[in-house]
Design a protein around this motif. Structure first.
Motif, PDB file in Angstrom:
ATOM      1  N   ALA A 115       0.830  -1.209   0.000  1.00  0.00           N
ATOM      2  CA  ALA A 115       0.000   0.000   0.000  1.00  0.00           C
ATOM      3  C   ALA A 115       0.866   1.261   0.000  1.00  0.00           C
ATOM      4  CB  ALA A 115      -0.937  -0.009   1.206  1.00  0.00           C
ATOM      5  N   PHE A 116       1.925   1.280   0.819  1.00  0.00           N
ATOM      6  CA  PHE A 116       2.818   2.441   0.853  1.00  0.00           C
ATOM      7  C   PHE A 116       3.499   2.629  -0.498  1.00  0.00           C
ATOM      8  CE2 PHE A 116       3.574   1.982   5.727  1.00  0.00           C
ATOM      9  CZ  PHE A 116       2.326   2.509   5.976  1.00  0.00           C
ATOM     10  N   LYS A 117       3.807   1.536  -1.150  1.00  0.00           N
ATOM     11  CA  LYS A 117       4.428   1.593  -2.477  1.00  0.00           C
ATOM     12  C   LYS A 117       3.487   2.266  -3.479  1.00  0.00           C
ATOM     13  CE  LYS A 117       6.898  -1.594  -5.460  1.00  0.00           C
ATOM     14  NZ  LYS A 117       7.192  -2.978  -5.760  1.00  0.00           N
ATOM     15  N   LEU A 118       2.182   2.108  -3.275  1.00  0.00           N
ATOM     16  CA  LEU A 118       1.183   2.717  -4.164  1.00  0.00           C
ATOM     17  C   LEU A 118       0.865   4.172  -3.810  1.00  0.00           C
ATOM     18  CD1 LEU A 118      -1.324  -0.259  -4.482  1.00  0.00           C
ATOM     19  CD2 LEU A 118       0.203   0.626  -6.258  1.00  0.00           C
ATOM     20  N   ILE A 157      39.359 -22.913  -1.385  1.00  0.00           N
ATOM     21  CA  ILE A 157      37.911 -22.781  -1.559  1.00  0.00           C
ATOM     22  C   ILE A 157      37.472 -23.645  -2.737  1.00  0.00           C
ATOM     23  CG2 ILE A 157      36.029 -21.200  -2.130  1.00  0.00           C
ATOM     24  CD1 ILE A 157      37.602 -18.992  -0.700  1.00  0.00           C
ATOM     25  N   LEU A 158      36.552 -24.559  -2.456  1.00  0.00           N
ATOM     26  CA  LEU A 158      36.001 -25.429  -3.495  1.00  0.00           C
ATOM     27  C   LEU A 158      34.748 -24.823  -4.104  1.00  0.00           C
ATOM     28  CD1 LEU A 158      36.415 -28.855  -1.667  1.00  0.00           C
ATOM     29  CD2 LEU A 158      37.934 -27.825  -3.371  1.00  0.00           C
ATOM     30  N   GLU A 159      33.921 -24.253  -3.263  1.00  0.00           N
ATOM     31  CA  GLU A 159      32.697 -23.581  -3.705  1.00  0.00           C
ATOM     32  C   GLU A 159      32.480 -22.372  -2.823  1.00  0.00           C
ATOM     33  OE1 GLU A 159      29.096 -25.895  -4.288  1.00  0.00           O
ATOM     34  OE2 GLU A 159      30.315 -27.711  -4.300  1.00  0.00           O
ATOM     35  N   LYS A 160      31.921 -21.329  -3.424  1.00  0.00           N
ATOM     36  CA  LYS A 160      31.641 -20.119  -2.655  1.00  0.00           C
ATOM     37  C   LYS A 160      30.308 -19.538  -3.114  1.00  0.00           C
ATOM     38  CE  LYS A 160      33.487 -15.724  -1.238  1.00  0.00           C
ATOM     39  NZ  LYS A 160      34.622 -15.332  -0.462  1.00  0.00           N
ATOM     40  N   PHE A 161      29.499 -19.178  -2.134  1.00  0.00           N
ATOM     41  CA  PHE A 161      28.212 -18.551  -2.428  1.00  0.00           C
ATOM     42  C   PHE A 161      28.453 -17.095  -2.798  1.00  0.00           C
ATOM     43  CE2 PHE A 161      24.681 -15.926  -0.792  1.00  0.00           C
ATOM     44  CZ  PHE A 161      23.678 -16.358  -1.640  1.00  0.00           C
ATOM     45  N   ILE A 162      27.844 -16.678  -3.880  1.00  0.00           N
ATOM     46  CA  ILE A 162      27.919 -15.276  -4.293  1.00  0.00           C
ATOM     47  C   ILE A 162      26.510 -14.709  -4.197  1.00  0.00           C
ATOM     48  CG2 ILE A 162      28.435 -13.679  -6.171  1.00  0.00           C
ATOM     49  CD1 ILE A 162      30.468 -15.811  -7.156  1.00  0.00           C
ATOM     50  N   SER A 163      26.356 -13.750  -3.320  1.00  0.00           N
ATOM     51  CA  SER A 163      25.043 -13.150  -3.084  1.00  0.00           C
ATOM     52  C   SER A 163      24.640 -12.263  -4.255  1.00  0.00           C
ATOM     53  CB  SER A 163      25.063 -12.321  -1.800  1.00  0.00           C
ATOM     54  OG  SER A 163      23.812 -11.709  -1.595  1.00  0.00           O
ATOM     55  N   VAL A 164      23.397 -12.404  -4.651  1.00  0.00           N
ATOM     56  CA  VAL A 164      22.828 -11.535  -5.673  1.00  0.00           C
ATOM     57  C   VAL A 164      21.747 -10.720  -4.983  1.00  0.00           C
ATOM     58  CG1 VAL A 164      21.603 -11.452  -7.868  1.00  0.00           C
ATOM     59  CG2 VAL A 164      23.290 -13.236  -7.457  1.00  0.00           C
ATOM     60  N   GLU A 165      21.926  -9.432  -4.981  1.00  0.00           N
ATOM     61  CA  GLU A 165      20.941  -8.589  -4.312  1.00  0.00           C
ATOM     62  C   GLU A 165      20.019  -7.954  -5.338  1.00  0.00           C
ATOM     63  OE1 GLU A 165      23.211  -4.424  -3.517  1.00  0.00           O
ATOM     64  OE2 GLU A 165      23.660  -6.045  -2.123  1.00  0.00           O
ATOM     65  N   LYS A 166      18.802  -7.690  -4.863  1.00  0.00           N
ATOM     66  CA  LYS A 166      17.798  -7.124  -5.758  1.00  0.00           C
ATOM     67  C   LYS A 166      16.937  -6.156  -4.941  1.00  0.00           C
ATOM     68  CE  LYS A 166      14.148  -9.624  -6.937  1.00  0.00           C
ATOM     69  NZ  LYS A 166      13.287 -10.636  -7.525  1.00  0.00           N
ATOM     70  N   GLU A 167      16.732  -4.954  -5.444  1.00  0.00           N
ATOM     71  CA  GLU A 167      15.862  -4.003  -4.752  1.00  0.00           C
ATOM     72  C   GLU A 167      14.410  -4.381  -5.043  1.00  0.00           C
ATOM     73  OE1 GLU A 167      14.556   0.641  -4.783  1.00  0.00           O
ATOM     74  OE2 GLU A 167      16.672   0.203  -5.117  1.00  0.00           O
ATOM     75  N   VAL A 168      13.658  -4.643  -3.975  1.00  0.00           N
ATOM     76  CA  VAL A 168      12.260  -5.036  -4.143  1.00  0.00           C
ATOM     77  C   VAL A 168      11.302  -4.010  -3.541  1.00  0.00           C
ATOM     78  CG1 VAL A 168      12.786  -7.493  -4.291  1.00  0.00           C
ATOM     79  CG2 VAL A 168      12.270  -6.495  -2.065  1.00  0.00           C
ATOM     80  N   LEU A 169      11.821  -3.119  -2.716  1.00  0.00           N
ATOM     81  CA  LEU A 169      11.023  -2.033  -2.138  1.00  0.00           C
ATOM     82  C   LEU A 169      11.843  -0.755  -2.166  1.00  0.00           C
ATOM     83  CD1 LEU A 169       9.380  -3.509   1.103  1.00  0.00           C
ATOM     84  CD2 LEU A 169       8.187  -2.620  -0.897  1.00  0.00           C
ATOM     85  N   PRO A 170      11.206   0.359  -2.453  1.00  0.00           N
ATOM     86  CA  PRO A 170      11.928   1.627  -2.341  1.00  0.00           C
ATOM     87  C   PRO A 170      12.329   1.875  -0.882  1.00  0.00           C
ATOM     88  CG  PRO A 170       9.842   1.924  -3.515  1.00  0.00           C
ATOM     89  CD  PRO A 170       9.841   0.540  -2.944  1.00  0.00           C
ATOM     90  N   GLU A 171      13.452   2.513  -0.679  1.00  0.00           N
ATOM     91  CA  GLU A 171      13.946   2.766   0.672  1.00  0.00           C
ATOM     92  C   GLU A 171      12.942   3.550   1.511  1.00  0.00           C
ATOM     93  OE1 GLU A 171      17.795   4.743   2.929  1.00  0.00           O
ATOM     94  OE2 GLU A 171      17.916   4.318   0.785  1.00  0.00           O
TER      95      GLU A 171
END
Length: 183
Positions: free
Chosen positions: A17-20, A158-172
């Motif tokens: 609702a705030f997003k709208l 290091i055999l495997e490493k997690f790489i974070s993918v960030e995504k903006e889903v809400l305005p600040e």
């Protein structure tokens, strides 16, 4: 396991609702409200012989109604009637879309949910719900939860490493409003 989140789902709905463009100062009426067009204002079906279960008149946890309330008051007090109204105004499809973008993968069937979604009518996992709340803490940025960050062999390579993918889903500004109300 999937469980109904109860009122802990309300901030997701208020965020939509705030997003709208709704604000914490927006006023809604916390009064007895019949949401089914198949029923009269008192919760009786308009068609003779129809089952009363088609009527939907939510109540607050204490059975009281407070009249005009701001969205800030409604969320802070976890009032059910204004929450159902703001879900109606924000739109179930918008809320489901936002919930999914916040990582709530089990909220995925718009045909299955009605206005009780805001009261916890859709099942979620605790891990996904806590991760979704992380979006509020991270100023609208979603990070997929991950239990293992890296795997090393006995030589510390290091055999495997997690790489974070960030995504903006809400305005600040929306996360700031939600954090303010919840504080």
């Amino acid at each position: 396991a999937e469980r109904q989140p109860g009122s802990s789902f309300k901030p997701v709905v208020y965020s939509a609702a705030f997003k709208l463009g709704y604000t914490p100062e927006t006023i809604l009426f916390d009064t007895p409200t019949q949401f089914s067009t198949l029923c009269d204002a008192y919760g009786k079906p308009l068609r003779a012989g129809a089952d009363e279960s088609i009527c939907y008149t939510p109540e607050n946890y204490d059975g009281l109604f407070r009249g005009p309330v701001s969205l800030r008051e409604a969320l802070a007090q976890s009032l059910n009637v204004p929450a159902v109204k703001i879900l109606y105004l924000a739109g179930i499809p918008n809320v489901i879309s936002l919930a999914q973008s916040m990582g709530l993968s089990t909220i995925n069937d718009p045909a299955r949910y009605g206005l009780s979604l805001v009261l916890g009518g859709g099942e979620v996992t605790l891990l996904e719900l806590t991760n979704a709340y992380g979006v509020f803490a991270n100023n609208g940025i979603y990070h997929k939860h991950q239990g293992i960050l890296e795997v090393r062999d006995r030589d510390e390579s290091i055999l495997e490493k997690f790489i974070s993918v960030e995504k903006e889903v809400l305005p600040e500004n929306v996360t700031t409003l939600i954090s303010s109300v919840l504080s």
